[in-house]
Design a protein around this motif. Structure first.
Motif, PDB file in Angstrom:
ATOM      1  N   UNK A 249       0.823  -1.207   0.000  1.00 18.05           N
ATOM      2  CA  UNK A 249       0.000   0.000   0.000  1.00 18.05           C
ATOM      3  C   UNK A 249       0.856   1.254   0.000  1.00 18.05           C
ATOM      4  N   UNK A 250       2.000   1.178  -0.621  1.00 19.68           N
ATOM      5  CA  UNK A 250       2.943   2.285  -0.484  1.00 19.68           C
ATOM      6  C   UNK A 250       3.103   3.064  -1.772  1.00 19.68           C
ATOM      7  N   UNK A 251       2.936   4.372  -1.668  1.00 19.09           N
ATOM      8  CA  UNK A 251       3.335   5.220  -2.779  1.00 19.09           C
ATOM      9  C   UNK A 251       4.850   5.214  -2.785  1.00 19.09           C
ATOM     10  N   UNK A 252       5.462   5.136  -3.948  1.00 20.57           N
ATOM     11  CA  UNK A 252       6.915   5.015  -4.007  1.00 20.57           C
ATOM     12  C   UNK A 252       7.589   6.187  -3.308  1.00 20.57           C
ATOM     13  N   UNK A 253       6.908   7.285  -3.146  1.00 15.92           N
ATOM     14  CA  UNK A 253       7.530   8.479  -2.602  1.00 15.92           C
ATOM     15  C   UNK A 253       7.705   8.453  -1.095  1.00 15.92           C
ATOM     16  N   UNK A 254       7.148   7.488  -0.423  1.00 17.06           N
ATOM     17  CA  UNK A 254       7.243   7.469   1.038  1.00 17.06           C
ATOM     18  C   UNK A 254       7.755   6.137   1.552  1.00 17.06           C
ATOM     19  N   UNK A 255       8.960   6.132   2.101  1.00 16.58           N
ATOM     20  CA  UNK A 255       9.477   4.888   2.673  1.00 16.58           C
ATOM     21  C   UNK A 255       8.643   4.456   3.866  1.00 16.58           C
ATOM     22  N   UNK A 256       8.681   3.189   4.170  1.00 17.02           N
ATOM     23  CA  UNK A 256       8.099   2.692   5.413  1.00 17.02           C
ATOM     24  C   UNK A 256       9.069   2.979   6.558  1.00 17.02           C
ATOM     25  N   UNK A 257       8.528   3.130   7.778  1.00 18.24           N
ATOM     26  CA  UNK A 257       9.368   3.374   8.955  1.00 18.24           C
ATOM     27  C   UNK A 257       9.207   2.223   9.920  1.00 18.24           C
TER      28      UNK A 257
ATOM     29  N   UNK B 133       6.448   1.360  12.678  1.00 20.30           N
ATOM     30  CA  UNK B 133       6.049   2.386  13.639  1.00 20.30           C
ATOM     31  C   UNK B 133       4.606   2.749  13.340  1.00 20.30           C
ATOM     32  N   UNK B 134       3.773   2.819  14.375  1.00 21.09           N
ATOM     33  CA  UNK B 134       2.365   3.111  14.143  1.00 21.09           C
ATOM     34  C   UNK B 134       2.153   4.596  13.882  1.00 21.09           C
ATOM     35  N   UNK B 135       1.047   4.905  13.237  1.00 17.43           N
ATOM     36  CA  UNK B 135       0.826   6.279  12.768  1.00 17.43           C
ATOM     37  C   UNK B 135       1.024   7.344  13.844  1.00 17.43           C
TER      38      UNK B 135
ATOM     39  N   UNK C 251      10.719  -2.712  -0.803  1.00 17.39           N
ATOM     40  CA  UNK C 251      10.497  -1.285  -0.965  1.00 17.39           C
ATOM     41  C   UNK C 251      11.417  -0.573  -0.002  1.00 17.39           C
ATOM     42  N   UNK C 252      11.437   0.712  -0.098  1.00 18.62           N
ATOM     43  CA  UNK C 252      12.315   1.490   0.760  1.00 18.62           C
ATOM     44  C   UNK C 252      11.823   1.436   2.205  1.00 18.62           C
TER      45      UNK C 252
ATOM     46  N   UNK D  36      13.053   2.690   6.175  1.00 16.93           N
ATOM     47  CA  UNK D  36      13.970   3.351   7.107  1.00 16.93           C
ATOM     48  C   UNK D  36      13.800   2.685   8.454  1.00 16.93           C
TER      49      UNK D  36
END
Lengths: 222, 222
Positions: free
Chosen positions: B4-12, B49-51, B89-90, B92
């Motif tokens: 569910x990730x837009x390429x512009x935002x890495x997961x944390x 990390x949760x929202x 995917x990216x 961090x």
DNA sequence: GCAAAAGTGTTCCAGATACACCCATGT
DNA sequence: ACATGGGTGTATCTGGAACACTTTTGC
């Protein structure tokens, strides 16, 4: 709210605390914000990490953009990610700190007038976001590292006198040091080489010039 | 590719390097991955990390999930964000490390069998992602901190003998220490209190039990 | 010749290191 | 009585701290 963000993914930025020594003060670089939030306030240089960019590279780029410099000492400091630290949306900021020799900063590094400035650590204006905390943590780390590494040499120009180097220590530690003990200690580090040049600098004995043995290398000592 | 990730935002994510002392070895906690990528390999505990969760809280939660423990020493270590460190995917990852007294780990902390395990630092299996690097950085930091702080006390149970404490130092530093000098130094720290109890433990003189003066507090020394 | 910073060694002290024997217990 | 780990003090070494005078230059 946020421009293109699904609420589930925080934005990632890097910020850089850029230290230099000027006018006998330890100073750091601030930029003036041109947009809300915190419009017109001072802040640490920084910005979004690009999609395929390593964190270190992002910090290097931010440093390069704000100072025009590259190849200086840069180290990851701490990651700040409290919800609410940016009022717009969740932002995780990986903070770095950098040390730049004053001589390498010819211009006041203004991309446009008054947009950037050097501020003494004890005379910082109010800062945007949690940047005051970042600056504090960076200063702490720098002071601590001075005691057990050769990091101070990163502030030195190509050639320098021992008095100048002592001055660097005194400014960061904020205390006077004994000249003879300082010279004994710093020479024992074996990280500076005497040149055969001297600097004539006023009506007194010229000072011998030294050079860093391994520029760019920071050793852990003691 | 990514769920569910837009390429512009890495997961944390946060990851935690959990240290303990067991069987006279410095060990760390690994969990077995149940999904691709790196399915069935060992990895550091961690997760998204949760929202609305602070980074520290996320690390605390991961620690609690994998060990059942809270209230132990936990410190941010370093942030890893190289593109490609997760093949999907990216991502961090903000890495933390934690120290837990062995006594507090009654169960082998298995949410299901063989899903978690303690591994000696010099006998680690191949780890998923860049987790071997994380573990390495954590061990370095721990060893360094032993020299200039009272961090070793975080491994101690409520009551302990000086020989046990010395053993902790010897295991982490991986060298033998002099008994008399060790006792002199550690008592001078003024961070442990003698109790009036002793421990009878085999056919020899019983050992006096001590207690940490300020549990949970790590002081910088020297 | 005088002002101003550069340069240089020795003594002293505190904290770290090296080191060996007696003590209390269980079997 | 003996094996086992617990417990204790002193002499030495070493690295840090304190400390004052001579040198070289510009004016």
């Amino acid at each position: 709210m946020a421009k293109n963000a699904p609420a589930s993914r925080p934005a990632i930025t890097t910020n850089v605390v850029v230290f230099t020594l000027r006018d006998d003060k330890l100073k750091l670089l601030l930029v003036r914000r041109r947009k809300d939030p915190f419009k017109d306030m001072w802040a640490l240089p920084g910005g979004a990490v690009r999609p395929n960019e390593d964190l270190d590279d992002s910090a290097k780029r931010e440093l390069e953009v704000s100072t025009g410099l590259s190849g200086v000492y840069l180290e990851q400091l701490y990651t700040f990610g409290a919800p609410g630290r940016d009022p717009r949306e969740r932002v995780i900021s990986v903070a770095y700190y950098a040390l730049v020799p004053t001589e390498r900063l010819h211009l006041p590094t203004a991309s446009d007038t008054q947009a950037v400035g050097w501020f003494a650590l004890d005379e910082l204006p109010a800062l945007a976001f949690d940047h005051a905390e970042m600056a504090g943590v960076a200063h702490q780390r720098l002071s601590a590292k001075l005691a057990y590494s050769t990091i101070a040499l990163q502030f030195m120009p190509e050639k320098f006198t021992l008095s100048e180097l002592q001055n660097v220590y005194e400014l960061i530690l904020n205390e006077k040091l004994d000249k003879r003990n300082f010279r004994k200690r710093v020479r024992a580090l074996d990280q500076i080489d005497q040149t055969d040049e001297v600097r004539r600098n006023g009506s007194h004995r010229p000072a011998r010039l030294y050079r860093v043995t391994n520029p760019g290398e920071v050793q852990i000592i003691r």
